[in-house]
Design a protein around this motif. Sequence first.
Motif, PDB file in Angstrom:
ATOM      1  N   GLU A  56       0.810  -1.209   0.000  1.00 12.14           N
ATOM      2  CA  GLU A  56       0.000   0.000   0.000  1.00 12.14           C
ATOM      3  C   GLU A  56       0.846   1.263   0.000  1.00 12.14           C
ATOM      4  N   TRP A  57       1.997   1.229   0.640  1.00 19.96           N
ATOM      5  CA  TRP A  57       2.816   2.434   0.799  1.00 19.96           C
ATOM      6  C   TRP A  57       3.559   2.842  -0.470  1.00 19.96           C
ATOM      7  N   ILE A  58       3.622   1.992  -1.489  1.00 16.32           N
ATOM      8  CA  ILE A  58       4.341   2.399  -2.706  1.00 16.32           C
ATOM      9  C   ILE A  58       3.669   3.594  -3.370  1.00 16.32           C
ATOM     10  N   PHE A  59       2.347   3.740  -3.167  1.00 12.71           N
ATOM     11  CA  PHE A  59       1.635   4.860  -3.786  1.00 12.71           C
ATOM     12  C   PHE A  59       1.997   6.195  -3.147  1.00 12.71           C
ATOM     13  N   ASN A  60       2.646   6.169  -2.001  1.00 13.10           N
ATOM     14  CA  ASN A  60       3.147   7.408  -1.400  1.00 13.10           C
ATOM     15  C   ASN A  60       4.376   7.919  -2.130  1.00 13.10           C
ATOM     16  N   PHE A  61       5.037   7.038  -2.870  1.00 10.35           N
ATOM     17  CA  PHE A  61       6.256   7.397  -3.579  1.00 10.35           C
ATOM     18  C   PHE A  61       6.049   7.482  -5.087  1.00 10.35           C
ATOM     19  N   SER A  62       5.094   6.736  -5.594  1.00 10.05           N
ATOM     20  CA  SER A  62       4.792   6.701  -7.025  1.00 10.05           C
ATOM     21  C   SER A  62       3.270   6.641  -7.167  1.00 10.05           C
ATOM     22  N   PRO A  63       2.620   7.721  -7.594  1.00 12.34           N
ATOM     23  CA  PRO A  63       1.150   7.788  -7.593  1.00 12.34           C
ATOM     24  C   PRO A  63       0.450   6.637  -8.304  1.00 12.34           C
ATOM     25  N   LYS A  64       1.062   6.102  -9.357  1.00 13.05           N
ATOM     26  CA  LYS A  64       0.462   4.993 -10.094  1.00 13.05           C
ATOM     27  C   LYS A  64       0.979   3.629  -9.618  1.00 13.05           C
ATOM     28  N   GLY A  65       1.865   3.663  -8.653  1.00  9.65           N
ATOM     29  CA  GLY A  65       2.420   2.409  -8.156  1.00  9.65           C
ATOM     30  C   GLY A  65       3.456   1.803  -9.083  1.00  9.65           C
ATOM     31  N   THR A  66       4.007   2.617  -9.987  1.00  6.90           N
ATOM     32  CA  THR A  66       5.004   2.121 -10.936  1.00  6.90           C
ATOM     33  C   THR A  66       6.412   2.241 -10.357  1.00  6.90           C
ATOM     34  N   VAL A  67       7.319   1.495 -10.937  1.00  6.51           N
ATOM     35  CA  VAL A  67       8.738   1.605 -10.587  1.00  6.51           C
ATOM     36  C   VAL A  67       9.520   1.917 -11.857  1.00  6.51           C
ATOM     37  N   PRO A  68      10.674   2.594 -11.677  1.00 10.07           N
ATOM     38  CA  PRO A  68      11.318   2.949 -10.422  1.00 10.07           C
ATOM     39  C   PRO A  68      10.747   4.222  -9.804  1.00 10.07           C
ATOM     40  N   ALA A  69      10.954   4.326  -8.504  1.00 14.49           N
ATOM     41  CA  ALA A  69      10.687   5.558  -7.772  1.00 14.49           C
ATOM     42  C   ALA A  69      11.881   5.779  -6.849  1.00 14.49           C
ATOM     43  N   TYR A  72      14.356  10.546  -2.280  1.00 12.67           N
ATOM     44  CA  TYR A  72      15.558  11.371  -2.125  1.00 12.67           C
ATOM     45  C   TYR A  72      15.642  12.011  -0.738  1.00 12.67           C
ATOM     46  N   GLU A  73      14.518  12.133  -0.073  1.00 18.98           N
ATOM     47  CA  GLU A  73      14.438  12.507   1.337  1.00 18.98           C
ATOM     48  C   GLU A  73      13.334  11.661   1.936  1.00 18.98           C
ATOM     49  N   GLU A  74      13.365  11.492   3.240  1.00 15.13           N
ATOM     50  CA  GLU A  74      12.362  10.620   3.841  1.00 15.13           C
ATOM     51  C   GLU A  74      10.951  11.079   3.489  1.00 15.13           C
ATOM     52  N   GLY A  75      10.228  10.182   2.814  1.00 15.79           N
ATOM     53  CA  GLY A  75       8.852  10.466   2.437  1.00 15.79           C
ATOM     54  C   GLY A  75       8.692  11.281   1.174  1.00 15.79           C
ATOM     55  N   LYS A  76       9.797  11.679   0.534  1.00 23.45           N
ATOM     56  CA  LYS A  76       9.734  12.484  -0.678  1.00 23.45           C
ATOM     57  C   LYS A  76      10.389  11.721  -1.828  1.00 23.45           C
ATOM     58  N   ALA A  77       9.720  11.669  -2.962  1.00 19.78           N
ATOM     59  CA  ALA A  77      10.232  10.842  -4.054  1.00 19.78           C
ATOM     60  C   ALA A  77       9.908  11.440  -5.417  1.00 19.78           C
ATOM     61  N   ILE A  78      10.656  11.009  -6.410  1.00 17.64           N
ATOM     62  CA  ILE A  78      10.361  11.270  -7.818  1.00 17.64           C
ATOM     63  C   ILE A  78      10.285   9.916  -8.514  1.00 17.64           C
ATOM     64  N   PHE A  79       9.610   9.879  -9.647  1.00 14.58           N
ATOM     65  CA  PHE A  79       9.440   8.591 -10.330  1.00 14.58           C
ATOM     66  C   PHE A  79       9.647   8.769 -11.825  1.00 14.58           C
ATOM     67  N   ASP A  80       9.733   7.654 -12.547  1.00 11.46           N
ATOM     68  CA  ASP A  80      10.043   7.549 -13.981  1.00 11.46           C
ATOM     69  C   ASP A  80      11.564   7.546 -14.162  1.00 11.46           C
ATOM     70  N   SER A  81      12.057   6.520 -14.841  1.00  8.61           N
ATOM     71  CA  SER A  81      13.508   6.338 -14.976  1.00  8.61           C
ATOM     72  C   SER A  81      14.194   7.512 -15.657  1.00  8.61           C
ATOM     73  N   ASN A  82      13.571   8.080 -16.676  1.00  8.00           N
ATOM     74  CA  ASN A  82      14.210   9.204 -17.368  1.00  8.00           C
ATOM     75  C   ASN A  82      14.345  10.409 -16.446  1.00  8.00           C
ATOM     76  N   ILE A  83      13.294  10.695 -15.684  1.00  9.69           N
ATOM     77  CA  ILE A  83      13.334  11.820 -14.751  1.00  9.69           C
ATOM     78  C   ILE A  83      14.358  11.562 -13.656  1.00  9.69           C
ATOM     79  N   ILE A  84      14.337  10.362 -13.100  1.00  9.70           N
ATOM     80  CA  ILE A  84      15.268  10.008 -12.031  1.00  9.70           C
ATOM     81  C   ILE A  84      16.717  10.121 -12.497  1.00  9.70           C
ATOM     82  N   ASN A  85      16.999   9.583 -13.684  1.00 11.93           N
ATOM     83  CA  ASN A  85      18.384   9.507 -14.130  1.00 11.93           C
ATOM     84  C   ASN A  85      18.971  10.872 -14.478  1.00 11.93           C
TER      85      ASN A  85
END
Length: 254
Positions: A56-69, A72-85
């Motif tokens: 259930e908690w993956i949606f806190n980091f990736s709204p669609k539940g996709t990976v990768p996410a 970068y700080e506790e409870g704060k995340a970005i997602f999509d490999s192109n954006i991350i990289n």
Amino acid sequence: MSEKHLQAGDVLPPYNGKLRLFAMRFCPYAERSVLVLNAKNIEYDLVFINLDHKPEWIFNFSPKGTVPALEYEEGKAIFDSNIINVYLDEKYPEKPLQASDPLRRAQDKIIVENFSGAQAAFYTAAFNSQALQPNMVENFHKGLEGLQKELESRGTKFLSGDDAGLVDYTLWPFLERFLSLPLLGKSEFAIDPTKYALLSTYIEAMKNVPAVKSYCLAPETHAKFTESRAKGDPDYNMLDTSAVCCMRPRKKKE
């Protein structure tokens, strides 16, 4: 790092201050970000997710539940490999993975875009073979031919030059999986070294890049996972080691 994929009902592991990547061990998009983190020698934690029974908690980091996410700080995340990289390359510039020339960066993105037809053909061949059409095989080889021509034009060991860079790490996870298709009975998708001599040399060079070698999986392993997924019961936890290189998988001791 554990190979276990966390699922619904499992507790989120405690955050320990490092970057944390949520991934799936057999996902090529998640592998892109793993390779960039490895190439930059960044300390990070890796948490694998069961994509069929998502915690259930993956949606806190990736709204669609996709990976990768990427947390970068506790409870704060970005997602999509192109954006991350791109974020990682700009945030940690000590070892840049993108070309400094804006035109070359644009050309690298075009290479990735032109390769998308081969990627789409792979997914159909691997997971929906009954829908496979002759033009998909053509698109697959058109993608390989275009990549080989680009390697020939650039005249370097890797697309990025003497060392692997972001464009190489973006394409590699799919090339890694392409090698499993003949093992799945799709001989028309074989990368014939007599036809693709330069591309085959490139593939062997990529296998030995440290960032790749520590994470990539053998064609037999990918084929085994693909078969389990095609049957509707993907075996996410099939690996018994924390990393399996691009060699034949080790046999379990009797």
